[in-house]
Design an enzyme around this catalytic site. Structure first.
Site, PDB file in Angstrom:
ATOM      1  N   LYS A 197     -21.647  50.097  12.646  1.00 11.59           N
ATOM      2  CA  LYS A 197     -21.559  48.641  12.800  1.00 11.59           C
ATOM      3  C   LYS A 197     -20.299  48.105  12.114  1.00 11.59           C
ATOM      4  O   LYS A 197     -19.687  48.807  11.290  1.00 11.59           O
ATOM      5  CB  LYS A 197     -22.805  47.988  12.199  1.00 11.59           C
ATOM      6  CG  LYS A 197     -22.973  48.232  10.705  1.00 11.59           C
ATOM      7  CD  LYS A 197     -24.362  47.821  10.228  1.00 11.59           C
ATOM      8  CE  LYS A 197     -24.532  48.109   8.748  1.00 11.59           C
ATOM      9  NZ  LYS A 197     -25.936  47.964   8.317  1.00 11.59           N
TER      10      LYS A 197
ATOM     11  N   TYR B  12       3.268  31.322  -4.234  1.00 12.18           N
ATOM     12  CA  TYR B  12       2.623  30.018  -4.041  1.00 12.18           C
ATOM     13  C   TYR B  12       2.049  29.455  -5.339  1.00 12.18           C
ATOM     14  O   TYR B  12       1.468  30.200  -6.132  1.00 12.18           O
ATOM     15  CB  TYR B  12       1.477  30.141  -3.031  1.00 12.18           C
ATOM     16  CG  TYR B  12       1.914  30.200  -1.590  1.00 12.18           C
ATOM     17  CD1 TYR B  12       2.863  29.299  -1.079  1.00 12.18           C
ATOM     18  CD2 TYR B  12       1.349  31.128  -0.716  1.00 12.18           C
ATOM     19  CE1 TYR B  12       3.242  29.342   0.250  1.00 12.18           C
ATOM     20  CE2 TYR B  12       1.720  31.164   0.627  1.00 12.18           C
ATOM     21  CZ  TYR B  12       2.666  30.271   1.102  1.00 12.18           C
ATOM     22  OH  TYR B  12       3.030  30.312   2.410  1.00 12.18           O
TER      23      TYR B  12
ATOM     24  N   ARG C 178     -36.355  41.140   5.423  1.00 16.16           N
ATOM     25  CA  ARG C 178     -35.208  40.688   6.182  1.00 16.16           C
ATOM     26  C   ARG C 178     -35.584  40.605   7.648  1.00 16.16           C
ATOM     27  O   ARG C 178     -35.516  39.550   8.261  1.00 16.16           O
ATOM     28  CB  ARG C 178     -34.057  41.683   5.939  1.00 16.16           C
ATOM     29  CG  ARG C 178     -32.749  41.268   6.521  1.00 16.16           C
ATOM     30  CD  ARG C 178     -31.607  42.172   6.080  1.00 16.16           C
ATOM     31  NE  ARG C 178     -31.597  43.482   6.733  1.00 16.16           N
ATOM     32  CZ  ARG C 178     -30.605  44.357   6.608  1.00 16.16           C
ATOM     33  NH1 ARG C 178     -29.565  44.075   5.840  1.00 16.16           N
ATOM     34  NH2 ARG C 178     -30.644  45.528   7.223  1.00 16.16           N
TER      35      ARG C 178
ATOM     36  N   MET D  25      -1.253  34.920   2.724  1.00 18.30           N
ATOM     37  CA  MET D  25      -1.984  35.332   3.919  1.00 18.30           C
ATOM     38  C   MET D  25      -1.456  36.671   4.451  1.00 18.30           C
ATOM     39  O   MET D  25      -2.225  37.538   4.852  1.00 18.30           O
ATOM     40  CB  MET D  25      -1.874  34.265   5.006  1.00 18.30           C
ATOM     41  CG  MET D  25      -2.754  34.577   6.207  1.00 18.30           C
ATOM     42  SD  MET D  25      -2.564  33.403   7.546  1.00 18.30           S
ATOM     43  CE  MET D  25      -3.365  31.971   6.876  1.00 18.30           C
TER      44      MET D  25
END
Ligand SMILES: *Cc1c(COP(=O)(O)O)cnc(C)c1O
Length: 372
Positions: A38, A265, A136, A314
């Site tokens: 997954k 930054y 769950r 980023m």
């Protein structure tokens, strides 16, 4: 030249093969192995891993959602695929792509029966999920009797397996709780199985479950996830496994600033001396947490630690390379061992699962083939 000057995640098939063999060595020969792929194969490459493992006697691949199973089918994966958390809206596709859904409550049961009957499909393989304490997903103990009444005469479905999931399989302090989960599971599963003509197999163990409860609960199958990537969730086990995922980048630019200047930054880092630093093309959009700013994270350049300075951007980080001999274009290693991944995880208060699954799709994947 392929993959030069980009950030890549290398996926080592030799390590995968080693880790699969390690877990298989703990199992009886007849126990099925499901490999959980997954979330893009825990952030690596589900398709590449599944293709490789189709040569290694894996019985099932498990995914969370239908979409992930469809991607495997479209890539040509022929093995059985268990969908752990299917949504009703995907049931037609699940049948179309020959995926095997988990039935985890009565509305899912009814909806899947309806889809199967509309398509006049008989004995479609499904897997029943019982909740034994994780709380769950799954039928609770109190629903088992009602469930038992609705299963035996159902022509549309074949209950292929019954399974549950442990809440704390890595935690030795929770051993008693876990053993109770296993006991409850077996009781409910046996009750259902006794009413079924074709006997389903059972499964409850994830990676840590295999390591800690293989004597008590290996049943007919186990579900291996993080272990495939070299993590045993405790140091002694992780040491026996091999690291699969290596995140590498490159030096884009080398710069120098005088003492008392700021870098990056929000001027988050001020130099205390003349500083030589490198800009690396990997940032928070690639999976480097912003929390690794200002020395909490580091990379390795020619095996030397170069701490992140300032904020994580980023698309980039800046790292201090004062005293490190290197040039633009040189290789940068973000992580290449479980120890480093563990370190980053601890540093930002998470677990290796999150560090790995955070590696974004922007990062190129490169498969290192198995040496025969
Ligand atoms: C993700 C998952 C697994 C795999 O767990 P690991 O700890 O990574 O081995 C197994 N079973 C279920 C139901 C899961 O959701």
């Amino acid at each position: 030249m392929k993959n030069s000057h980009v950030t890549v995640l290398e996926i080592d098939c030799n390590a995968i093969a080693h880790n699969v063999a390690y877990f298989k060595s703990k199992l009886k020969k007849e126990t099925r192995l499901a490999v959980v792929v997954k979330a893009f194969g825990y952030g690596s490459d589900a398709i590449a891993i599944a293709k490789f493992l189709e040569t290694k006697n894996v019985d099932y691949f498990a995914v969370a959602y239908a979409k992930e199973g469809i991607a495997l089918r479209e890539a040509g994966i022929k093995s059985k695929i268990l969908v752990l958390h299917p949504q009703m809206i995907n049931f037609e596709q699940i049948i179309q792509y020959n995926l095997e859904p988990t039935i985890y409550n009565f509305s899912v049961l009814e909806a899947f029966e309806k889809t199967a009957s509309e398509q006049k499909i008989e004995k479609y393989p499904v897997h029943l999920k019982i909740n034994t304490g994780l709380n769950r997903l799954g039928f609770t103990h109190h629903e088992i009797e009602e469930l038992s009444k609705r299963l035996p005469k159902n022509p549309f479905l074949k209950i292929t397996s019954i399974f549950s999931h442990l809440a704390a399989s890595e935690d030795h302090a929770e051993r008693e709780f876990t053993l109770r989960q296993i006991k409850k599971f077996k009781k409910d599963a046996d009750f259902l199985s006794n009413l079924l003509e074709e006997k389903p197999f059972y499964h409850i163990l994830n990676t840590s479950g295999i390591l800690n409860y293989v004597e008590e609960a290996q049943f007919g199958m186990v579900r291996l996830g993080i272990g495939l990537h070299g993590f045993g969730n405790i140091e002694e086990e992780t040491e026996k496994l091999k690291n699969v995922n290596t995140l590498k980048s490159v030096i884009s630019q080398i710069s120098y600033v005088e003492e008392g200047k700021t870098i990056g930054y929000n001027r988050a880092f001020t130099t205390s001396e003349k500083t030589k630093y490198a800009t690396i093309p990997v940032g928070h959009a690639d999976g480097i947490s912003r929390q690794l700013k200002n020395g909490r994270g580091f990379v390795k350049i020619h095996r030397q630690m170069a701490p992140i300075i300032g904020n994580v951007c980023m698309d980039m980080i800046m790292v201090n390379i004062t005293g490190i001999e290197c040039k633009e274009g040189d290789e940068v290693v973000v992580f290449d061992s479980q120890t480093t991944i563990d370190y980053f995880a601890r540093e930002i208060g998470t677990i290796p699962y999150e560090i790995l699954t955070a590696i974004s799709q922007r990062v190129e994947r490169v498969l290192i083939p198995e040496k025969k």
